[in-house]
Design an enzyme around this catalytic site. Structure first.
Site, PDB file in Angstrom:
ATOM      1  N   GLU A 322      13.824  -1.665   3.716  1.00  0.00           N
ATOM      2  CA  GLU A 322      13.578  -0.652   4.743  1.00  0.00           C
ATOM      3  C   GLU A 322      14.254  -1.047   6.051  1.00  0.00           C
ATOM      4  O   GLU A 322      14.832  -0.193   6.742  1.00  0.00           O
ATOM      5  CB  GLU A 322      12.082  -0.453   4.958  1.00  0.00           C
ATOM      6  CG  GLU A 322      11.775   0.681   5.929  1.00  0.00           C
ATOM      7  CD  GLU A 322      10.304   1.032   6.040  1.00  0.00           C
ATOM      8  OE1 GLU A 322       9.986   2.088   6.627  1.00  0.00           O
ATOM      9  OE2 GLU A 322       9.455   0.244   5.550  1.00  0.00           O
ATOM     10  N   LYS A 343       0.175  -0.575   8.357  1.00  0.00           N
ATOM     11  CA  LYS A 343      -0.426  -1.122   7.133  1.00  0.00           C
ATOM     12  C   LYS A 343      -0.859  -2.569   7.325  1.00  0.00           C
ATOM     13  O   LYS A 343      -1.640  -3.085   6.524  1.00  0.00           O
ATOM     14  CB  LYS A 343       0.558  -1.020   5.961  1.00  0.00           C
ATOM     15  CG  LYS A 343       0.778   0.395   5.434  1.00  0.00           C
ATOM     16  CD  LYS A 343       1.668   0.383   4.204  1.00  0.00           C
ATOM     17  CE  LYS A 343       1.893   1.785   3.638  1.00  0.00           C
ATOM     18  NZ  LYS A 343       2.810   2.586   4.466  1.00  0.00           N
ATOM     19  N   HIS A 348      -2.620  -0.732   2.430  1.00  0.00           N
ATOM     20  CA  HIS A 348      -1.795   0.338   1.866  1.00  0.00           C
ATOM     21  C   HIS A 348      -2.682   1.346   1.149  1.00  0.00           C
ATOM     22  O   HIS A 348      -3.268   1.052   0.112  1.00  0.00           O
ATOM     23  CB  HIS A 348      -0.777  -0.260   0.905  1.00  0.00           C
ATOM     24  CG  HIS A 348       0.294   0.688   0.475  1.00  0.00           C
ATOM     25  ND1 HIS A 348       0.303   2.020   0.835  1.00  0.00           N
ATOM     26  CD2 HIS A 348       1.411   0.500  -0.299  1.00  0.00           C
ATOM     27  CE1 HIS A 348       1.368   2.609   0.306  1.00  0.00           C
ATOM     28  NE2 HIS A 348       2.039   1.702  -0.368  1.00  0.00           N
ATOM     29  N   PHE A 407       6.577   4.330  -5.793  1.00  0.00           N
ATOM     30  CA  PHE A 407       7.053   3.927  -7.113  1.00  0.00           C
ATOM     31  C   PHE A 407       7.663   5.135  -7.818  1.00  0.00           C
ATOM     32  O   PHE A 407       7.141   6.247  -7.725  1.00  0.00           O
ATOM     33  CB  PHE A 407       5.897   3.390  -7.961  1.00  0.00           C
ATOM     34  CG  PHE A 407       5.437   2.002  -7.594  1.00  0.00           C
ATOM     35  CD1 PHE A 407       6.133   1.217  -6.686  1.00  0.00           C
ATOM     36  CD2 PHE A 407       4.295   1.462  -8.176  1.00  0.00           C
ATOM     37  CE1 PHE A 407       5.710  -0.067  -6.364  1.00  0.00           C
ATOM     38  CE2 PHE A 407       3.858   0.185  -7.862  1.00  0.00           C
ATOM     39  CZ  PHE A 407       4.555  -0.577  -6.956  1.00  0.00           C
TER      40      PHE A 407
END
Length: 422
Positions: A322, A343, A348, A407
């Site tokens: 990222e 987070k 998360h 995912f």
């Protein structure tokens, strides 16, 4: 590209959260600014030495009885209870009167995401099936388990007869929900949308699954220090639970009823990595495309951005990729942008993360306060941006981005602008 000439502006008028830091938005926001961690040892089930991870960010002292009667509570999975409470807060904050003629039910919709849905119900009913047989499985099992039930329940509660569905794209689920809702209003197909997500996955099966794929932190002796996005010592994410949502309205509709406008949604970018089921594409290529699309959709430049609420999970691969994506898209401007990961405090929330982080990003635009990234103590040379690691940052946040990746290679970037009355 800039929005079509006939597109409508979309504003946020209500915020709702249930989080490991508080059961409403005010308490959650105050805890974020205080740099408080929501991580503790797991209490939802009995952990033992067989669990390599025994920590989580649980929602604490949650009691929905002021909104739901005991029978309803018994027949709703925890993720759905979170969703209803968060939606109620957002609706109350928006000041919308569903009994008045100001809302046409067919132009009022709900899009609410969840990566996994009622997994606690699934685990419980599977045990019932194994121990007592098929005739003892609850008749409420299916409606308690399916991820779309949160959207359906909210729609029933408020009489919203417009677009109604769930987005299921792992940890990008609620960001997709908000982006889709933004599009419905922008193109004139709705006036009001409730959008966000909910998740309640701190269960034996889910924790085991994430732990066995080496995704979770194992800092069991130091829960509060376990989520450490962008830090060189990060070893995985801390699983969280809760809900985050917004009420979106067309600007015209909001002004007409003198709504309390919090911020404006101005861009939505989506992409797929098409690379791997769990790993991000090298150099965050998919994330790059989503961010570029959000910038183009909003009609803004990289140097217009003041703050990025990063996906920032505290995993080795995500944080590095990222950071690379942000530097590639933002160029030299990357080093003047605050790139924070909340987070580090909330854990998360999986499919609810994007909803919660949209709320946080909108509040940063409104208040000029950017929550810190806690637990960043050992710099990683691959993660060399300003992560608000020294505490709350006070600055004008005219435009911000919030990233959500899931995912399966799902990428979402939302662009939000401070509301200045124009």
């Amino acid at each position: 590209m800039n929005p079509p000439i006939n597109s409508r502006r979309v504003v946020i008028t209500g915020l709702g959260t249930v989080t490991p830091l508080g059961n409403d938005t005010t308490s959650t926001w105050d805890s974020l600014l205080a740099g408080k961690s929501g991580a503790t040892s797991i209490t939802h089930f009995d952990t033992n030495d067989q669990f390599s991870t025994r920590i989580a960010c649980e929602v604490k002292e949650f009691n929905p009885s002021n909104l739901l009667d005991p029978k309803e509570i018994k027949r709703l999975d925890r993720f759905a209870q979170f969703a209803i409470v968060a939606a109620a807060e957002a609706m109350n904050g928006s000041g919308l009167d569903i009994e008045s003629a100001e809302i046409q039910p067919e132009r009022f919709g709900v899009i609410f995401g969840s990566g996994i849905g009622g997994i606690s119900t699934l685990e419980t009913q599977h045990d019932v099936y194994n121990k007592k047989g098929p005739k003892r499985v609850s008749p409420f099992f299916i409606p308690m388990f399916i991820p779309d039930i949160a959207a359906g329940l909210i729609s029933i509660r408020y009489g919203a007869k417009g677009a109604n569905y769930a987005t299921v794209s792992a940890c990008a689920s609620s960001a997709h929900a908000i982006g889709d809702a933004f599009r419905f209003i922008e193109r004139g197909d709705a006036d009001v949308m409730i959008a966000g997500g909910s998740e309640a996955t701190i269960t034996p099966l889910c924790v085991s699954g994430f732990a066995n794929m080496k995704a979770l932190s194992t800092r069991n002796e130091n829960p509060e220090g376990a989520s450490r996005p962008f830090d060189a010592g990060r070893d995985g994410f801390v699983i969280g639970e809760g809900s985050g949502c917004v009420v979106l309205e067309s600007l015209e509709f909001a002004i007409k009823r003198s709504a309390p406008i919090i911020a404006e949604v101005i861009g939505y970018g989506v992409s797929a990595d098409a690379y791997h089921i769990t790993l991000p594409a090298p150099e965050g290529k998919g994330a790059q495309y989503a961010m570029r699309m959000a910038l183009k959709d909003a009609g803004i430049r990289a140097d217009d951005v003041d703050y990025i609420n990063a996906h920032g999970t505290s995993t080795i691969a995500n944080d590095r990729n990222e950071t690379m994506a942000i530097k590639e898209v933002m160029g030299d401007a990357a080093y003047s942008i605050i790139v924070g990961s909340t987070k580090s405090m909330t854990g998360h929330l999986l499919g609810a993360a994007g909803g919660l982080e949209t709320v946080i990003t909108a509040l940063s635009c409104k208040t000029g306060l950017i929550p810190p990234t806690i637990n960043y103590s050992d710099p990683d040379p691959d993660c060399d941006l300003d992560y608000a690691q020294h505490g709350v940052v006070e600055r004008d946040v005219s435009i911000a981005l919030t990233n959500s990746f899931g995912f399966g290679g799902h990428n979402v970037c939302l662009a939000i602008r401070a509301w200045n009355g124009e």
